[in-house]
Design an enzyme around this catalytic site. Structure first.
Site, PDB file in Angstrom:
ATOM      1  N   ASP A 340     -43.002 -37.092 -14.113  1.00 31.09           N
ATOM      2  CA  ASP A 340     -41.511 -35.222 -13.977  1.00 31.09           C
ATOM      3  C   ASP A 340     -41.294 -35.018 -13.163  1.00 31.09           C
ATOM      4  O   ASP A 340     -43.114 -34.291 -12.431  1.00 31.09           O
ATOM      5  CB  ASP A 340     -42.168 -34.279 -15.098  1.00 31.09           C
ATOM      6  N   ARG A 342     -39.925 -31.854 -12.914  1.00 28.54           N
ATOM      7  CA  ARG A 342     -38.999 -30.081 -13.013  1.00 28.54           C
ATOM      8  C   ARG A 342     -39.749 -29.459 -12.576  1.00 28.54           C
ATOM      9  O   ARG A 342     -39.422 -28.152 -11.794  1.00 28.54           O
ATOM     10  CB  ARG A 342     -38.195 -30.456 -14.340  1.00 28.54           C
TER      11      ARG A 342
END
Length: 429
Positions: A340, A342
């Site tokens: 990830d 983000r």
């Protein structure tokens, strides 16, 4: 001063203003006319304007330009002759429909580092600078709209929602205030959020954008960066001023972009069902005297991008044993190198811009989002999970994997044996 280097033309230049055919380098200190920025100052006048336009380069006081990745389209418009590089925006009648702030968080040290809290009020708070010839553009716009979704209409028809004419029309339109926000990074504090030095952050940003912004490493006096990335949009259900009142119930969802599901209804994930469920919860919250908020960030495919996301889909469904929850994150890491990107450290800034101190009902199961909001000093009451009835069959793999990895669930956490049970659909099914 910016150095000008003559460049040989490789062909005709469409726009007459480009006839000089000089390349302007901005790797040297400016010194003429650029207004200082004092990030975190208590007033707009003390803080100073963010000038990322190129109409008068000596006025620029940031790295990069406005509009994120859309600045490339602006360059195409200028190169093709469709847009004058000297165009200045006429801001008449563009002022926000609703007043946001100022709130104490705007000047609390380190509280807001990835957006300009004064970005919606440029025409008012920097009117004298505009009159003096500075081309200052808003980085936030606030307007009103009706949001019409088939899921909301279905909820109205089934009786789960009731039309009241104030928050929800008889035709299923939700009345909202919405704001578009461009990223504006204060590099010293962004580095602090991520636990690295500003020098390292600048160097890596410079290198990983292919040397796109030399000022990152040559202009240490410029501390504000307008990165070429997508921004975010917020949708407010109810009175925007109530967001800053901890006594008013706030129902909120922080949602990261998923074009495949959000727009086209792809059933491999829960993104659209959870988003529309949150909107329904926000409408109900506003109708019982509270306020609702959806913050939508452009971070496609966990900020890995849609091409990477689709490659991962193929890898998941072609692996030996098929698409299973126990290998869900491993497939992503094999393709992207990380699970990830983000990194929710910057996400709470928009909540602080809105004055939020407490979220009574967070419509999210994400442990990363929860942790980032709590770390930002914002209280969270109840957490609202997505109902099982809204989880598409092909998305069960994702949901089981996320719950096992730490996502909030009011029920049991899947164990190793359970993670092998759910199977995703094959590619040709």
């Amino acid at each position: 001063m910016p150095a000008e280097v003559a460049a040989k033309s490789s062909g005709p230049v469409p726009h007459s203003s480009l006839a000089s055919q000089h390349i302007r380098l901005t790797s040297h200190a400016s010194g003429h006319g650029a207004l200082p920025i004092h990030w975190g100052a208590a007033t707009a006048a003390e803080r100073g304007p963010v000038v990322g336009t190129t109409t008068k380069r000596s006025h620029r006081n940031v790295i990069g330009t406005h509009s994120g990745s859309y600045s490339v389209y602006r360059a195409l418009a200028i190169a093709s002759g469709a847009l004058s590089p000297r165009h200045k925006a006429d801001l008449t009648n563009t002022s926000p429909t609703d007043l946001i702030g100022p709130y104490p968080q705007w000047s609390e040290p380190g509280r807001i580092v990835s957006l300009d809290p004064w970005g919606a009020a440029v025409a008012d708070v920097f009117s004298s600078e505009l009159a003096a010839g500075y081309d200052i553009r808003p980085t936030i716009a606030v307007t009103k709209a009706h949001v019409i979704l088939p899921e909301v209409i279905e909820a109205l028809q089934s009786g789960r929602l009731k039309a009241d004419g104030k928050y929800l029309t008889a035709g299923g339109g939700a009345l909202v205030t919405k704001a578009a926000i461009e990223p504006v990074w204060y590099l010293p504090e962004v580095a602090r959020r991520f636990g690295c030095s500003e020098t390292d952050l600048r160097r890596v940003l410079f290198e990983e954008t292919g040397g796109m912004y030399p000022e990152l490493v040559t202009r240490s006096d410029l501390e504000v960066f307008l990165p070429p990335i997508g921004g975010q949009t917020i949708y407010i259900f109810g009175n925007p001023q109530d967001l800053a009142n901890p006594a008013v119930e706030l129902t909120a969802r922080v949602h990261d972009e998923c074009n495949g599901s959000d727009v086209f209804g792809s059933d491999i994930c829960t993104c659209r069902p959870y988003l529309t469920h949150a909107i329904e919860e926000c409408i109900q919250g506003a109708q019982r005297g509270g306020v609702g908020l959806v913050a939508y960030s452009r971070k496609e495919g966990r900020a890995l991008g849609e091409v990477t996301k689709f490659l991962v889909y193929n890898a998941r469904k072609r692996q030996v044993g098929g698409d299973t929850a126990d290998q869900y994150f491993a497939r992503t890491e094999c393709v992207a190198g990380v699970q990830d990107m983000r990194f929710q450290e910057l996400m709470p800034d928009v909540l602080s811009w809105l004055g939020v101190r407490k979220i009574h009902r967070l419509v999210s199961m994400s442990n990363m989002k929860f942790d980032a909001i709590i770390k930002a000093g914002i209280e969270i009451g109840e957490r609202v999970n997505i109902p099982d009835s809204l989880i598409p069959e092909d998305a069960r793999v994702e949901m089981d994997a996320k719950m096992a990895a730490g996502y909030f669930t009011p029920g049991p956490v899947p164990d190793a044996a359970e993670l092998k049970k759910a199977k995703g659909r094959e590619l040709d099914a």
